[in-house]
Design a protein around this motif. Structure first.
Motif, PDB file in Angstrom:
ATOM      1  N   ASN A  57       0.842  -1.192   0.000  1.00 30.47           N
ATOM      2  CA  ASN A  57       0.000   0.000   0.000  1.00 30.47           C
ATOM      3  C   ASN A  57       0.876   1.239   0.000  1.00 30.47           C
ATOM      4  OD1 ASN A  57       1.090  -0.360   2.451  1.00 30.47           O
ATOM      5  ND2 ASN A  57      -0.837  -0.546   3.573  1.00 30.47           N
ATOM      6  N   LEU A  58       0.432   2.226  -0.712  1.00 32.88           N
ATOM      7  CA  LEU A  58       1.213   3.447  -0.914  1.00 32.88           C
ATOM      8  C   LEU A  58       0.493   4.609  -0.231  1.00 32.88           C
ATOM      9  CD1 LEU A  58       3.677   4.561  -2.441  1.00 32.88           C
ATOM     10  CD2 LEU A  58       2.183   4.985  -4.388  1.00 32.88           C
ATOM     11  N   MET A  59       1.245   5.297   0.616  1.00 30.94           N
ATOM     12  CA  MET A  59       0.685   6.461   1.332  1.00 30.94           C
ATOM     13  C   MET A  59       1.279   7.683   0.643  1.00 30.94           C
ATOM     14  SD  MET A  59      -1.153   6.858   3.991  1.00 30.94           S
ATOM     15  CE  MET A  59      -1.803   8.488   3.705  1.00 30.94           C
ATOM     16  N   VAL A  60       0.445   8.393  -0.107  1.00 33.36           N
ATOM     17  CA  VAL A  60       0.942   9.559  -0.855  1.00 33.36           C
ATOM     18  C   VAL A  60       0.745  10.804  -0.009  1.00 33.36           C
ATOM     19  CG1 VAL A  60       0.572  10.976  -2.911  1.00 33.36           C
ATOM     20  CG2 VAL A  60       0.473   8.477  -3.083  1.00 33.36           C
ATOM     21  N   CYS A  71       0.006  15.497  -8.269  1.00 34.27           N
ATOM     22  CA  CYS A  71      -0.370  14.373  -7.401  1.00 34.27           C
ATOM     23  C   CYS A  71      -1.599  13.645  -7.950  1.00 34.27           C
ATOM     24  CB  CYS A  71      -0.663  14.903  -5.992  1.00 34.27           C
ATOM     25  SG  CYS A  71      -0.975  13.592  -4.810  1.00 34.27           S
ATOM     26  N   ALA A  72      -2.610  14.410  -8.336  1.00 38.99           N
ATOM     27  CA  ALA A  72      -3.846  13.775  -8.850  1.00 38.99           C
ATOM     28  C   ALA A  72      -3.541  12.941 -10.094  1.00 38.99           C
ATOM     29  CB  ALA A  72      -4.869  14.852  -9.174  1.00 38.99           C
ATOM     30  N   ASP A  73      -2.777  13.511 -11.029  1.00 39.20           N
ATOM     31  CA  ASP A  73      -2.484  12.780 -12.278  1.00 39.20           C
ATOM     32  C   ASP A  73      -1.572  11.580 -12.028  1.00 39.20           C
ATOM     33  OD1 ASP A  73      -4.059  14.510 -13.783  1.00 39.20           O
ATOM     34  OD2 ASP A  73      -2.407  15.887 -14.196  1.00 39.20           O
ATOM     35  N   LEU A  74      -0.622  11.746 -11.084  1.00 42.00           N
ATOM     36  CA  LEU A  74       0.313  10.639 -10.785  1.00 42.00           C
ATOM     37  C   LEU A  74      -0.436   9.470 -10.137  1.00 42.00           C
ATOM     38  CD1 LEU A  74       3.356   9.768 -10.726  1.00 42.00           C
ATOM     39  CD2 LEU A  74       3.424  10.691  -8.396  1.00 42.00           C
ATOM     40  N   VAL A  75      -1.295   9.784  -9.161  1.00 42.32           N
ATOM     41  CA  VAL A  75      -2.048   8.720  -8.467  1.00 42.32           C
ATOM     42  C   VAL A  75      -2.989   8.023  -9.451  1.00 42.32           C
ATOM     43  CG1 VAL A  75      -3.821   8.291  -6.704  1.00 42.32           C
ATOM     44  CG2 VAL A  75      -1.849   9.725  -6.155  1.00 42.32           C
ATOM     45  N   GLU A  76      -3.638   8.807 -10.311  1.00 39.07           N
ATOM     46  CA  GLU A  76      -4.525   8.221 -11.332  1.00 39.07           C
ATOM     47  C   GLU A  76      -3.744   7.229 -12.197  1.00 39.07           C
ATOM     48  OE1 GLU A  76      -7.578   8.785  -9.989  1.00 39.07           O
ATOM     49  OE2 GLU A  76      -7.737   7.893 -11.988  1.00 39.07           O
ATOM     50  N   SER A  77      -2.542   7.630 -12.603  1.00 39.33           N
ATOM     51  CA  SER A  77      -1.752   6.787 -13.504  1.00 39.33           C
ATOM     52  C   SER A  77      -1.252   5.525 -12.784  1.00 39.33           C
ATOM     53  CB  SER A  77      -0.566   7.602 -14.041  1.00 39.33           C
ATOM     54  OG  SER A  77       0.074   6.887 -15.071  1.00 39.33           O
ATOM     55  N   ARG A  92      -3.442   5.800  -0.846  1.00 36.54           N
ATOM     56  CA  ARG A  92      -4.230   6.731  -0.032  1.00 36.54           C
ATOM     57  C   ARG A  92      -3.483   8.052  -0.097  1.00 36.54           C
ATOM     58  NH1 ARG A  92      -5.103   6.295   6.505  1.00 36.54           N
ATOM     59  NH2 ARG A  92      -5.618   8.512   6.759  1.00 36.54           N
ATOM     60  N   VAL A  93      -4.206   9.172  -0.088  1.00 41.22           N
ATOM     61  CA  VAL A  93      -3.547  10.483  -0.219  1.00 41.22           C
ATOM     62  C   VAL A  93      -3.826  11.344   1.009  1.00 41.22           C
ATOM     63  CG1 VAL A  93      -3.223  12.501  -1.699  1.00 41.22           C
ATOM     64  CG2 VAL A  93      -3.919  10.328  -2.715  1.00 41.22           C
ATOM     65  N   GLU A  94      -2.766  11.902   1.559  1.00 43.41           N
ATOM     66  CA  GLU A  94      -2.897  12.913   2.621  1.00 43.41           C
ATOM     67  C   GLU A  94      -2.324  14.215   2.056  1.00 43.41           C
ATOM     68  OE1 GLU A  94      -5.078  11.092   5.292  1.00 43.41           O
ATOM     69  OE2 GLU A  94      -4.348  13.172   5.398  1.00 43.41           O
ATOM     70  N   PHE A  95      -2.768  15.335   2.607  1.00 43.46           N
ATOM     71  CA  PHE A  95      -2.329  16.627   2.082  1.00 43.46           C
ATOM     72  C   PHE A  95      -1.685  17.470   3.165  1.00 43.46           C
ATOM     73  CE2 PHE A  95      -4.443  16.119  -1.910  1.00 43.46           C
ATOM     74  CZ  PHE A  95      -5.488  15.251  -1.619  1.00 43.46           C
ATOM     75  N   ILE A  96      -0.563  18.102   2.829  1.00 47.55           N
ATOM     76  CA  ILE A  96      -0.026  19.114   3.742  1.00 47.55           C
ATOM     77  C   ILE A  96       0.254  20.347   2.912  1.00 47.55           C
ATOM     78  CG2 ILE A  96       0.964  17.637   5.524  1.00 47.55           C
ATOM     79  CD1 ILE A  96       3.594  17.854   4.152  1.00 47.55           C
ATOM     80  N   ARG A  97       0.227  21.482   3.587  1.00 48.94           N
ATOM     81  CA  ARG A  97       0.381  22.755   2.883  1.00 48.94           C
ATOM     82  C   ARG A  97       1.670  23.396   3.361  1.00 48.94           C
ATOM     83  NH1 ARG A  97      -2.572  27.979   2.041  1.00 48.94           N
ATOM     84  NH2 ARG A  97      -0.978  28.793   0.650  1.00 48.94           N
TER      85      ARG A  97
END
Ligand SMILES: Oc1ncnc2c1N=NC2
Length: 214
Positions: A57-60, A71-77, A92-97
């Protein structure tokens, strides 16, 4: 894994050869990396990531705001390629700013705005996704921050890496393009919040810098 290296004297493509939002007509100088080229490079990075981390499992960890399109295009691919291969992977994707730029100058005060608690990274394969790495300060700071949560592995994907004197020593594990030290906008890379709605990566014009200066 190597990257597409763009030479210092690359002028970019003439704007009129591509489709772009009319309201940016005089604000960008050239199309530096067309959207289609970005997308194809992202498919290659996704393939490399899948080869390295398939079956796990990959935690992005998406670094906002500049990284959201990459990120969106990479995860989709990654998902699309994993479904059509024998290497299933859940992402799974988490976001930091991170806020570090005023106008087009990197400011010293780099601070993380986002979930303080990243304990969901524990024991996971973490992939930090950044649109652009220049000084490498952000990447170094993020790597230190993420290590605190004991991930299984941490890798970095950078769409763009800038060639700057005294720049990032450690390259990201997955690099889209190595580019000269010029301020680029588009594909979610902004200048004072403008140009995020431009699909190509372009070089901002002096007029654009003045027009959108804070
Ligand atoms: O060229 C750039 N364009 C937009 N944002 C950033 C850049 N370099 N570091 C942050």
């Amino acid at each position: 894994d190597q990257a597409v290296v763009i030479a210092d004297d690359w002028p970019g493509y003439e704007l009129e050869l591509f489709m772009y939002p009319e309201h940016y007509r005089d604000d960008v100088e050239s199309v530096y990396i067309p959207h289609g080229v970005i997308m194809n490079r992202i498919e290659c990075l996704a393939r490399d990531i899948l080869e390295d981390m398939g079956h796990d499992n990959l935690m992005v960890l998406c670094v906002l705001k500049g990284g959201y399109k990459f990120c969106a295009d990479l995860v989709e691919s990654v998902k699309a390629q994993s479904q059509s291969s024998d290497r299933p992977i859940t992402t799974r994707v988490e976001f930091i700013r991170l806020k570090s730029y005023l106008n087009d100058r990197s400011t010293e005060d780099l601070h993380i705005i986002g979930p303080e608690d990243l304990s969901m990274l524990k024991g996971k394969n973490v992939l930090i996704v950044e649109a652009i790495v220049d000084t490498g300060k952000t990447m170094k700071m993020l790597l230190k921050h993420v290590e605190k949560f004991q991930p299984k592995t941490v890798k970095v994907a950078g769409l763009l890496v800038k060639r700057i004197p005294g720049g990032a020593t450690k390259l990201p594990d997955y690099v889209g393009f190595v580019i000269p030290d010029r301020f680029v906008v588009g594909y979610a890379l902004d200048y004072n919040e403008y140009f995020r709605d431009l699909n190509h990566i372009c070089v901002i014009s002096e007029r654009g810098k003045l027009k959108y200066k804070l």
